[in-house]
Design a protein around this motif. Sequence first.
Motif, mmCIF file in Angstrom:
data_model
loop_
_atom_site.group_PDB
_atom_site.id
_atom_site.type_symbol
_atom_site.label_atom_id
_atom_site.label_comp_id
_atom_site.label_asym_id
_atom_site.label_seq_id
_atom_site.Cartn_x
_atom_site.Cartn_y
_atom_site.Cartn_z
ATOM 1 N N ASP A 61 0.764 -1.335 -0.217
ATOM 2 C CA ASP A 61 0.060 0.101 0.158
ATOM 3 C C ASP A 61 0.745 1.213 -0.137
ATOM 4 O O ASP A 61 0.550 2.377 -0.867
ATOM 5 N N TYR A 62 1.870 1.184 0.877
ATOM 6 C CA TYR A 62 2.886 2.485 0.784
ATOM 7 C C TYR A 62 3.352 2.658 -0.540
ATOM 8 O O TYR A 62 3.723 3.664 -0.921
ATOM 9 N N LEU A 63 3.820 1.523 -0.936
ATOM 10 C CA LEU A 63 4.702 1.795 -2.600
ATOM 11 C C LEU A 63 3.620 2.305 -3.697
ATOM 12 O O LEU A 63 3.671 3.301 -4.341
ATOM 13 N N LEU A 64 2.464 1.568 -3.486
ATOM 14 C CA LEU A 64 1.253 1.940 -4.620
ATOM 15 C C LEU A 64 0.879 3.294 -4.555
ATOM 16 O O LEU A 64 0.796 3.753 -5.563
ATOM 17 N N HIS A 65 0.561 3.813 -3.482
ATOM 18 C CA HIS A 65 0.171 5.325 -3.165
ATOM 19 C C HIS A 65 1.456 6.224 -2.817
ATOM 20 O O HIS A 65 1.009 7.211 -2.446
ATOM 21 N N ARG A 66 2.562 5.945 -3.209
ATOM 22 C CA ARG A 66 3.590 6.672 -3.029
ATOM 23 C C ARG A 66 3.877 7.385 -1.728
ATOM 24 O O ARG A 66 4.272 8.450 -1.726
ATOM 25 N N LYS A 67 3.567 6.681 -0.579
ATOM 26 C CA LYS A 67 3.811 7.115 0.709
ATOM 27 C C LYS A 67 5.232 6.952 1.001
ATOM 28 O O LYS A 67 5.658 7.776 1.805
ATOM 29 N N VAL A 68 5.891 6.253 0.314
ATOM 30 C CA VAL A 68 7.230 5.938 0.500
ATOM 31 C C VAL A 68 8.013 5.943 -0.925
ATOM 32 O O VAL A 68 7.110 5.318 -1.760
ATOM 33 N N ASP A 69 9.165 6.047 -1.290
ATOM 34 C CA ASP A 69 10.048 5.746 -2.461
ATOM 35 C C ASP A 69 10.481 4.503 -2.548
ATOM 36 O O ASP A 69 10.197 3.807 -3.667
#
Length: 275
Positions: free
Chosen positions: A91-99
């Motif tokens: 989820d964090y990658l898909l929604h660009r919450k992290v690189d």
Amino acid sequence: MRKTPSHRAGRALLAVALLLPFTGCAGEGPRSVKGKHTLRVGVKYDQPGIGMRRPDGTFEGFDVEVARYVATKLGAKDVEFVGLTSGQREDYLLHRKVDLVIATYSITAKRKTIVTYAGPYYVAHQDIMVRADDTSVSGLRDLKDKRLCQSQGSNSVLRVTEEHGIPATLVPAASYGECFTKLTAGQVDAVTTDDLILAGFALQQPKAVRLVNTKFTDEKWGIGLHRSDVRGCEEVNRAVTGMYQDGTAERLLKRWFGPTGVEVTTTVPQFEGCS
């Protein structure tokens, strides 16, 4: 009022003009981790030796050090760490919450359809941890009918119950930190996951738990990127290669896991390839 051809043409031109900013963005291509001034990296926050949040809010551990090394090679001037659980990584990658995600993120066929993987940066091996006074577990088959902790978002227990067909009672937990607490409190009988993760927890209470030392899988820890960032993946692979070639990987592995006695691998892993 009746619309004339000139009115209709004007409205069509206006619609095209409104769409141009959006189509222009699409033409710019994917955003890459290469060359970004600040990189946001997702790491674990409750795994000793791997990724641990200190009381002052900073992070420490093997994955944290790997992240700093890779970020420097990518040209980043600053690294911002984001604590996450196993279940939050995609989820964090898909929604660009992290690189990037560097969080004991085992490469699997299913996950490769969701994110892009660089690496692996390390190949761990799944093992089993039990309480020190429990002599009933000496191998994988001994987990039959045991209470086995299941960390949310992790595939480790599935390798026992599905791939090896061993029936066990699964006890859910939000993280491996919670699994370790449940184990020492007697609420579960065993925790199974990658050996370096277990070794880190064992350092906290070495007299309370033990590793069975029955390594039954190869766990390829990858560095997760957004699905579109193939270019960034290739650059990360170059950084990981350098990390092993200049001795940094060996130094970090010995620093964080040397006291545990776990045998570590210090040669460059075989990469999966960016796609």
